[in-house]
Design a protein around this motif. Structure first.
Motif, PDB file in Angstrom:
ATOM      1  N   UNK A  41       0.813  -1.036   0.177  1.00 37.61           N
ATOM      2  CA  UNK A  41       0.022   0.010  -0.117  1.00 37.61           C
ATOM      3  C   UNK A  41       0.955   1.131   0.110  1.00 37.61           C
ATOM      4  N   UNK A  42       0.381   2.361  -0.727  1.00 39.63           N
ATOM      5  CA  UNK A  42       1.189   3.544  -0.706  1.00 39.63           C
ATOM      6  C   UNK A  42       1.254   4.189   0.798  1.00 39.63           C
ATOM      7  N   UNK A  43       0.167   3.765   1.592  1.00 44.63           N
ATOM      8  CA  UNK A  43       0.288   4.312   2.992  1.00 44.63           C
ATOM      9  C   UNK A  43       1.279   3.725   3.950  1.00 44.63           C
ATOM     10  N   UNK A  44       1.737   2.659   3.515  1.00 46.90           N
ATOM     11  CA  UNK A  44       2.879   1.967   4.421  1.00 46.90           C
ATOM     12  C   UNK A  44       4.006   2.027   3.752  1.00 46.90           C
ATOM     13  N   UNK A  45       5.162   1.333   4.307  1.00 46.89           N
ATOM     14  CA  UNK A  45       6.472   1.519   3.738  1.00 46.89           C
ATOM     15  C   UNK A  45       6.737   0.205   3.200  1.00 46.89           C
ATOM     16  N   UNK A  46       7.178   0.365   1.935  1.00 46.97           N
ATOM     17  CA  UNK A  46       7.451  -0.677   0.656  1.00 46.97           C
ATOM     18  C   UNK A  46       8.980  -0.639   0.573  1.00 46.97           C
ATOM     19  N   UNK A  47       9.381  -1.587  -0.180  1.00 49.64           N
ATOM     20  CA  UNK A  47      11.035  -1.595  -0.727  1.00 49.64           C
ATOM     21  C   UNK A  47      10.999  -0.348  -1.653  1.00 49.64           C
ATOM     22  N   UNK A  48      10.027  -0.162  -2.360  1.00 51.88           N
ATOM     23  CA  UNK A  48      10.192   0.916  -3.447  1.00 51.88           C
ATOM     24  C   UNK A  48      10.161   2.381  -2.735  1.00 51.88           C
ATOM     25  N   UNK A  49       9.442   2.448  -1.544  1.00 50.69           N
ATOM     26  CA  UNK A  49       9.611   3.611  -0.777  1.00 50.69           C
ATOM     27  C   UNK A  49      10.938   4.016  -0.053  1.00 50.69           C
ATOM     28  N   UNK A  50      11.313   2.772   0.141  1.00 50.32           N
ATOM     29  CA  UNK A  50      12.766   2.971   0.943  1.00 50.32           C
ATOM     30  C   UNK A  50      13.797   3.446  -0.256  1.00 50.32           C
ATOM     31  N   UNK A  51      13.544   2.883  -1.277  1.00 49.37           N
ATOM     32  CA  UNK A  51      14.480   2.990  -2.243  1.00 49.37           C
ATOM     33  C   UNK A  51      14.488   4.608  -2.958  1.00 49.37           C
ATOM     34  N   UNK A  52      13.137   5.017  -2.552  1.00 52.97           N
ATOM     35  CA  UNK A  52      13.048   6.517  -3.384  1.00 52.97           C
ATOM     36  C   UNK A  52      13.727   7.466  -2.532  1.00 52.97           C
ATOM     37  N   UNK A  53      13.359   7.018  -1.105  1.00 52.29           N
ATOM     38  CA  UNK A  53      14.028   7.959  -0.125  1.00 52.29           C
ATOM     39  C   UNK A  53      15.449   7.956  -0.018  1.00 52.29           C
ATOM     40  N   UNK A  54      16.038   6.835  -0.344  1.00 52.06           N
ATOM     41  CA  UNK A  54      17.544   6.752  -0.561  1.00 52.06           C
ATOM     42  C   UNK A  54      18.022   7.253  -1.729  1.00 52.06           C
ATOM     43  N   UNK A  55      17.291   7.404  -2.899  1.00 62.70           N
ATOM     44  CA  UNK A  55      17.827   7.746  -3.912  1.00 62.70           C
ATOM     45  C   UNK A  55      17.813   9.589  -3.836  1.00 62.70           C
ATOM     46  N   UNK A  56      16.778   9.868  -3.022  1.00 69.52           N
ATOM     47  CA  UNK A  56      16.408  11.440  -2.847  1.00 69.52           C
ATOM     48  C   UNK A  56      17.660  11.624  -2.137  1.00 69.52           C
ATOM     49  N   UNK A  57      17.979  11.102  -0.816  1.00 69.37           N
ATOM     50  CA  UNK A  57      19.023  11.504  -0.043  1.00 69.37           C
ATOM     51  C   UNK A  57      20.217  11.513  -0.668  1.00 69.37           C
ATOM     52  N   UNK A  58      20.719  10.465  -1.430  1.00 68.32           N
ATOM     53  CA  UNK A  58      21.855  10.360  -1.880  1.00 68.32           C
ATOM     54  C   UNK A  58      22.315  11.172  -2.946  1.00 68.32           C
ATOM     55  N   UNK A  59      21.325  11.611  -3.897  1.00 65.72           N
ATOM     56  CA  UNK A  59      21.296  12.503  -4.622  1.00 65.72           C
ATOM     57  C   UNK A  59      21.606  14.145  -4.038  1.00 65.72           C
ATOM     58  N   UNK A  60      20.887  14.291  -2.839  1.00 68.99           N
ATOM     59  CA  UNK A  60      21.347  15.564  -2.101  1.00 68.99           C
ATOM     60  C   UNK A  60      22.712  15.386  -1.589  1.00 68.99           C
ATOM     61  N   UNK A  61      23.173  14.281  -1.079  1.00 69.98           N
ATOM     62  CA  UNK A  61      24.434  14.162  -0.607  1.00 69.98           C
ATOM     63  C   UNK A  61      25.415  14.352  -1.768  1.00 69.98           C
ATOM     64  N   UNK A  62      25.077  13.906  -2.806  1.00 71.56           N
ATOM     65  CA  UNK A  62      26.190  14.108  -4.105  1.00 71.56           C
ATOM     66  C   UNK A  62      26.023  15.113  -4.723  1.00 71.56           C
ATOM     67  N   UNK A  63      24.931  16.126  -4.815  1.00 65.48           N
ATOM     68  CA  UNK A  63      24.848  17.314  -5.463  1.00 65.48           C
ATOM     69  C   UNK A  63      25.009  18.607  -4.413  1.00 65.48           C
ATOM     70  N   UNK A  64      24.445  18.414  -3.280  1.00 66.58           N
ATOM     71  CA  UNK A  64      24.729  19.564  -2.321  1.00 66.58           C
ATOM     72  C   UNK A  64      25.971  19.594  -1.605  1.00 66.58           C
TER      73      UNK A  64
END
Length: 484
Positions: free
Chosen positions: A203-226
């Motif tokens: 469910x999009x209301x819970x935490x899926x593997x895809x949700x974790x990977x999206x937050x990881x992508x978001x976080x690591x792009x910030x780490x890389x670019x900023x």
């Protein structure tokens, strides 16, 4: 004198509400007293429900305040916005401005800390349920610290749950931002391992593997670019590869993504429902019923019961409507001029439900969806100087928007393709709490935000002050430098 937590009140003095996946639903249930807590798996499940509810409350108003309003793309609606909002979209922040109080985030973090403290000792019939609860708590904590560090920079890093006003550490100081980033990375790895072990939710209301990977992508792009971390781009690429291969896909139409809360494109949402909690910011977007003649109410002018305090600037509206056949434009912002030249404009994305003459703002906030995964991948390819590959992913999003294959087919410089990516993100994700962070991450915040022109040298101008209430409650907290 009785000690008072920086959170405003202790986490265990709460009503738990269920909210999200498998054994979670969206209806309120009974409260749990302190004495009955942490005895069995039902208590741990209820605690996760409570953490989700606190999480939602922390972002109920502030999600779009933090993620969009500082861009200058927004301004007063027909009823004129409050001074608070004006301070935000003009980048004239003061310590009493809306969005400066971090108490809601730390209250929800404390809930997660207590789950992580007590749940490992509880016996579960299914070990996968325990893993899911722990993984979800790590995810929510990482998500909130990711917001804290981007908004305030230095801030307390708290990983031990408070259960008494006699505990030590009730008056923490601000830790350096690097420590927060380290904690986020640890929490994301734990979330990934535990959600993977549990099988994850769907469910999009819970935490899926895809949700974790999206937050990881978001976080690591910030780490890389900023933050210029050398190994972060590769980690972002690994995370987004999972999402792209997960079976998710774009919805058939852009409008359907925002009219159907359960949609094949949506990866993670913050849920709002009539019986439990409704959005606090969406009500500011539509026209007040008293402002619109009866013959135009909801046909076509969308109305609500509250004042329209917020709309988009005409300049940003023109940007969103810049391509005539862009199917996203009328979903992002719509307008209407009556035969007697009365002009109305409203943000059209979060319509909620019209029920018995009342607008209920129960549209979910889409946090991550597959369109953003494609744009994340394009951003990574640009960073690798693979412009042709980047265009493949941008064009998947553009095809739905413009109805044309290979909409971007030219030969572009690095700067040109970065501008294309940013423009597409601003259009695709308008009013979804992304634009402010995108402008920073893609290095365009001082170029595109008019109120920041020439202010590059102002100390911590991209951060926020800490609310006066937080400092008054905890004298160990110092004000963000530049906002003293």
């Amino acid at each position: 004198m009785k000690k008072i937590l920086v959170y405003g009140f202790l986490s265990f003095l709460m009503i738990f509400f269920v909210s999200c996946d498998s054994w979670l639903d969206l209806n309120p249930k009974s409260s749990i007293t302190v004495s009955s807590m942490w005895k069995n798996s039902s208590d741990a499940k209820a605690a996760l429900n409570g953490a989700f509810n606190r999480f939602r409350s922390a972002f109920q108003t502030n999600y779009i305040v933090w993620g969009d309003y500082r861009t200058g793309f927004y301004g007063n609606g027909i009823d004129n916005g409050s001074v608070d909002r004006g301070n935000v979209w003009n980048n004239l922040l003061i310590p009493s401005t809306v969005g400066t109080n971090w108490a809601g985030l730390y209250t929800a973090i404390n809930d997660c800390n207590l789950i992580l403290k007590h749940t490992p000792d509880i016996i579960f019939e299914k070990e996968s349920d325990k893993d899911y609860i722990l993984g979800s708590a790590y995810y929510l904590r990482a998500f909130m610290y990711y917001y804290i560090v981007r908004i305030w920079g230095d801030a307390p890093v708290l990983t031990e749950g408070f259960e008494s006003d006699n505990q030590e550490g009730l008056f923490p100081t601000r830790d350096v931002a690097s420590k927060i980033y380290e904690q986020i990375e640890k929490d994301l790895q734990n979330a990934y391992d535990l959600i993977s072990s549990s099988g994850g939710g769907s469910s999009p209301y819970g935490i899926s593997k895809a949700a974790v990977n999206m937050l990881q992508t978001d976080f690591y792009l910030w780490e890389a670019k900023v933050n210029k971390k050398e190994d972060a781009l590769g980690k972002a690429e690994n995370a987004i590869t999972y999402v792209l291969n997960s079976g998710l896909q774009l919805s058939d139409s852009y409008e359907s993504v925002f009219r159907d809360d359960i949609n094949k494109e949506i990866i993670f949402s913050i849920a709002f429902v009539e019986a439990e909690n409704t959005s606090s910011f969406a009500g500011d977007f539509l026209l007040k019923v008293s402002n619109v003649p009866v013959e135009y109410q909801n046909n076509p002018v969308q109305i609500g019961s509250s004042a329209q305090w917020v709309s988009m600037t005409s300049e940003h509206k023109n940007f969103l409507w810049g391509v005539e056949n862009d199917t996203r434009a009328s979903v992002n912002i719509l307008d209407y001029t009556t035969p007697d030249d009365q002009y109305y404009s409203w943000i059209n994305k979060y319509l909620g439900t019209w029920k018995e003459g009342t607008r209920i703002f129960d549209s979910d906030v889409r946090v991550y969806r597959f369109a953003e995964a494609l744009l994340f991948k394009a951003e990574i390819e640009i960073a690798h100087n693979n412009n042709s590959e980047a265009l493949k992913y941008i064009n998947q999003v553009a095809k739905r928007a413009y109805g044309k294959d290979n909409y971007y087919a030219g030969s572009y410089t690095r700067q040109e393709i970065e501008n294309i990516l940013l423009d597409e993100r601003l259009k695709e994700l308008a009013s979804e709490g992304k634009s402010w962070f995108d402008l920073i991450r893609l290095g365009q915040v001082f170029n595109r935000v008019k109120s920041l022109h020439g202010r590059e040298n102002e100390l911590n101008i991209l951060l926020w002050p800490v609310n006066n209430a937080s400092i008054n409650t905890n004298p160990a907290i110092t004000q963000t430098p530049g906002y003293e």
